[in-house]
Scaffold this motif. Structure first.
Motif, PDB file in Angstrom:
ATOM      1  N   THR A 104       8.521  12.677  -1.298  1.00 45.61           N
ATOM      2  CA  THR A 104       7.934  12.533  -2.674  1.00 45.61           C
ATOM      3  C   THR A 104       8.306  11.111  -3.219  1.00 45.61           C
ATOM      4  OG1 THR A 104       8.074  15.139  -2.982  1.00 45.61           O
ATOM      5  CG2 THR A 104       7.619  13.747  -4.818  1.00 45.61           C
ATOM      6  N   VAL A 105       9.256  10.727  -3.172  1.00 45.02           N
ATOM      7  CA  VAL A 105       9.751   9.620  -3.809  1.00 45.02           C
ATOM      8  C   VAL A 105       8.749   8.539  -3.113  1.00 45.02           C
ATOM      9  CG1 VAL A 105      11.517   7.406  -3.879  1.00 45.02           C
ATOM     10  CG2 VAL A 105      11.887  10.047  -4.874  1.00 45.02           C
ATOM     11  N   ALA A 106       8.680   8.255  -1.696  1.00 44.60           N
ATOM     12  CA  ALA A 106       7.916   7.516  -1.121  1.00 44.60           C
ATOM     13  C   ALA A 106       6.426   7.403  -1.620  1.00 44.60           C
ATOM     14  CB  ALA A 106       8.059   7.776   0.334  1.00 44.60           C
ATOM     15  N   GLN A 107       5.763   8.561  -1.877  1.00 45.00           N
ATOM     16  CA  GLN A 107       4.458   8.581  -2.503  1.00 45.00           C
ATOM     17  C   GLN A 107       4.355   8.028  -3.846  1.00 45.00           C
ATOM     18  OE1 GLN A 107       4.378  13.203  -1.880  1.00 45.00           O
ATOM     19  NE2 GLN A 107       2.287  12.505  -1.852  1.00 45.00           N
ATOM     20  N   TYR A 108       5.335   7.882  -4.414  1.00 43.88           N
ATOM     21  CA  TYR A 108       5.142   7.205  -5.730  1.00 43.88           C
ATOM     22  C   TYR A 108       6.288   6.142  -6.036  1.00 43.88           C
ATOM     23  CZ  TYR A 108       2.666  11.772  -6.664  1.00 43.88           C
ATOM     24  OH  TYR A 108       1.928  12.652  -6.536  1.00 43.88           O
ATOM     25  N   PRO A 109       5.897   4.831  -5.283  1.00 38.58           N
ATOM     26  CA  PRO A 109       6.850   3.853  -5.463  1.00 38.58           C
ATOM     27  C   PRO A 109       6.748   3.190  -6.903  1.00 38.58           C
ATOM     28  CG  PRO A 109       5.174   3.217  -4.098  1.00 38.58           C
ATOM     29  CD  PRO A 109       5.002   4.751  -4.511  1.00 38.58           C
TER      30      PRO A 109
END
Length: 148
Positions: free
Chosen positions: A68-73
């Motif tokens: 999820t974090v990778a989707q929203y840098p």
């Protein structure tokens, strides 16, 4: 809330924080994505941290939180959906866990129909016996000969 959010307007926003948060308690460690974004609802600048309506934010697994974090840098432009009646209520994804009732109904309903059908078939079969010489023969009364 998930259903209502499907009708919310959207605006562009920017991710200002994106990291994996770790919580520890007696059950062990749990991981969740911590995504904070800034958006404007027509004049007022706001911040939100809800990724998905209906989700509590705790994925449990570090792998899922990292995904999820990778989707929203940080610094990325995102589409933010907000409640026009309460613009401080916002999310990045409108699909939520609140829709589980539909999935359960889609599974249970056909099974229930099948069980009812089988029950009715068995009940009907006990009341309407097939004549010994086949289903196409007409049963004769005692002392009469059957036609056919």
């Amino acid at each position: 809330m998930v259903r209502k959010s499907k009708k919310w307007p959207s605006t562009l926003g920017e991710v200002i924080e994106s990291r994996v948060a770790r919580e520890s308690n007696s059950d062990g460690s749990h991981y969740s994505p911590r995504i904070v974004y800034r958006y404007s609802d027509g004049g007022m600048t706001r911040q939100g941290d809800t990724v998905q309506i209906g989700a509590d934010g705790h994925s449990g697994s570090r792998k899922q939180a990292r995904k999820t974090v990778a989707q929203y840098p940080v610094g990325s432009e995102v589409l933010v959906y907000f409640d026009p009646k309460q613009p401080e209520r916002a999310c990045l994804e409108r699909r939520g866990q609140g829709n589980w009732v539909g999935y359960v109904a889609a599974i249970v309903y056909p099974v229930l129909l099948f069980v009812i059908f089988m029950h009715l078939s068995e009940a009907r079969g006990a009341d309407d016996p097939v004549p010994a010489d086949g289903p196409n023969r007409t049963a004769a009364h005692v002392g009469e000969e059957a036609e056919g």
